[in-house]
Design an enzyme around this catalytic site. Structure first.
Site, short mmCIF file in Angstrom:
data_model
loop_
_atom_site.label_atom_id
_atom_site.label_comp_id
_atom_site.label_asym_id
_atom_site.label_seq_id
_atom_site.Cartn_x
_atom_site.Cartn_y
_atom_site.Cartn_z
N GLU A 6 -34.14 -153.48 33.09
CA GLU A 6 -32.80 -153.22 32.56
C GLU A 6 -32.50 -151.76 32.23
O GLU A 6 -32.37 -151.39 31.05
CB GLU A 6 -32.57 -154.07 31.30
CG GLU A 6 -32.69 -155.56 31.56
CD GLU A 6 -32.26 -156.40 30.36
OE1 GLU A 6 -32.07 -155.85 29.27
OE2 GLU A 6 -32.12 -157.62 30.53
N GLU A 54 -35.26 -163.19 33.67
CA GLU A 54 -35.16 -163.54 32.25
C GLU A 54 -33.94 -164.41 32.04
O GLU A 54 -32.88 -164.15 32.62
CB GLU A 54 -34.95 -162.30 31.36
CG GLU A 54 -36.17 -161.49 31.09
CD GLU A 54 -35.89 -160.30 30.16
OE1 GLU A 54 -34.95 -160.34 29.35
OE2 GLU A 54 -36.65 -159.32 30.27
#
Ligand code: BGC
Length: 445
Positions: A166, A354
């Site tokens: 991320e 995720e």
């Protein structure tokens, strides 16, 4: 819904990250990371908490991996702590750090769990931050050296690699909003960090593949499904901008599309950090892309938000079901995001690296009846199946997270695990959601 509905080739797993679980922050030669330093600054973390010990996974990984095996979890995504391997970020290797990850990997393989490695999940060596960290273009060389060491050391046993976790979050929260380490609040720092992270995700993947073409190399992105608050054109334009920030800024350069400057005019300022030839270097054909969808955001026009004139309507103001992070529970978000990303013409296979939720868990009589988390997981997995059935090339799903852990600035309050951790005794208790996931994974294949 059964596991077999997804076919034999689907990767099921759980995800963790080094700083959030390992503890042992100064043990066996580990150097300091920006998170080790950030948690010591006043007022940055909920109740002044830190992850010096956290779940003590450094000393308890054996027990955790055995539990994972008992829960029939076939794939395990975890990250390497750069400063455990290189206490100063570059130069001398910490052999004890290498030994630790060798033990983890070898035990995974012995137990029949496939290890998936994230090279960077936000814990930059503090020594490199002292030189500017992600804002210093030298990070390209530091990072390539680090990743090539990891590939050469562990790539004989680990097939799946993710370069970054991320980038929007560690650049945005870390260099612009000051909410995460290193706690900077400068727009120019954000732009520099973002550009260098964009270059690094491609260049390190290139290095990894050139060292071992058999590896499956990808990288991961945060994302959120964005809708306009109303159908008025100003809200719709706001949604386009918010979507470009949350979902397009980092992936489009990898796909060879460059930065989404057309929808985000502030990105013109990125040119200050770009060198000739960078545009081509930002692109790389990844073997897979990891997306990490958790929620939906509602965008609205807002004259007073600098650069964007667009803002997000807080989920707490929308009368919707919420997680303990105050994120909306909205399972179709994952479906829309899978469809959205799969629409890029040259999109590689997608992994949901995720997905999960924090809720107020109660441990009672040795049990955690986390019905909401079980439903969250079940409903999100059903949406993944729906997208897959409609032809989206999604090949994996990883729950965030295996155990409760240190949730960055929020400390230990939000619990994301499917395994409960008592942070006083370090006792692990499989939650109802964990039992559900285990039985789902065991259901007829
Ligand atoms: C991050 C994790 C984090 C999780 C929940 C993701 O943004 O990769 O480190 O704990 O979401 O906030």
């Amino acid at each position: 819904m059964q596991r077999s509905d997804f076919g034999d080739q689907f990767y099921w797993g759980v995800s963790t990250a080094a700083y959030q679980i390992e503890g042992a922050h100064a043990t066996d030669g580990k150097g300091s990371s920006i998170w080790d330093e950030f948690v010591r600054k006043k007022g940055k973390i909920y109740q002044g908490q830190h992850a010096d010990l956290s779940t003590d996974y450094y000393h308890r990984y054996h027990q955790d991996l055995l539990l994972m095996k008992m829960m029939h979890i076939p794939n395990y995504r975890f990250s390497l702590s750069w400063s455990r391997l290189f206490p100063n970020g570059t130069g001398t290797v910490n052999k004890k750090g290498v030994d630790f990850y060798n033990r983890v990997i070898d035990l995974c393989l012995e137990l029949g769990i496939e290890p998936w490695i994230t090279c960077y999940h936000w814990d930059l060596p503090a020594a490199l931050q002292a030189k500017g960290g992600w804002t210093n273009r030298s990070i390209l060389g530091w990072f390539e050296d680090y990743v090539s060491f990891c590939i050469q050391t562990f790539g004989d046993r680990v097939r799946h690699w993710m370069i970054l976790n991320e980038p929007l979050v560690f650049c945005g929260a870390g260099y612009f909003l000051g909410l995460h380490a290193p706690g900077e609040k400068k727009f120019n720092s954000f732009l520099a960090a973002a550009h260098h992270a964009t270059l690094c995700q491609a260049s390190a993947a290139r290095v990894a593949k050139s060292l071992n073409s058999q590896l499956q190399v990808g990288t991961t992105f945060s994302c959120a499904h964005v809708e306009p608050r109303t159908h008025r054109s100003r809200d719709r334009e706001a949604a386009v901008k918010i979507d470009a920030v949350l979902n397009r800024l980092f992936i489009e350069p990898v796909l060879g599309l460059g930065y989404p400057v057309k929808d985000l005019s502030f990105l013109r300022r990125m040119e200050a950090y770009m060198h000739a030839g960078d545009e081509a270097q930002m692109a790389f054909e990844m073997d897979f892309i990891g997306i990490q969808p958790y929620t939906r955001e509602i965008a609205r026009y807002d004259l007073f938000t600098p650069f964007l004139q667009a803002n997000i309507v807080k989920a707490t103001k929308r009368q919707v079901p919420l997680t303990a992070m105050h994120w909306e529970v909205y399972p179709p978000a994952i479906y829309h995001l899978l469809k959205k990303f799969s629409n890029y013409p040259n999109m590689p296979p997608i992994m949901v690296t995720e997905n999960g939720a924090a809720f107020e868990d109660v441990l009672e009589d040795g049990q955690v009846g986390d019905k909401l988390r079980r439903q969250y997981l079940e409903n999100h997995i059903a949406e993944v199946l729906k997208a897959k059935a409609e032809g989206v090339n999604v090949q994996g799903y990883f729950v965030w997270s295996f155990t409760d852990n240190f949730e960055w600035a929020e400390g230990y309050r939000p619990r994301f695990g499917i395994v409960h951790v008592d942070f006083t005794t370090q006792k692990r208790t499989v939650k109802q959601s964990g039992q559900w996931y285990a039985s789902f994974l065991q259901s007829c294949r």
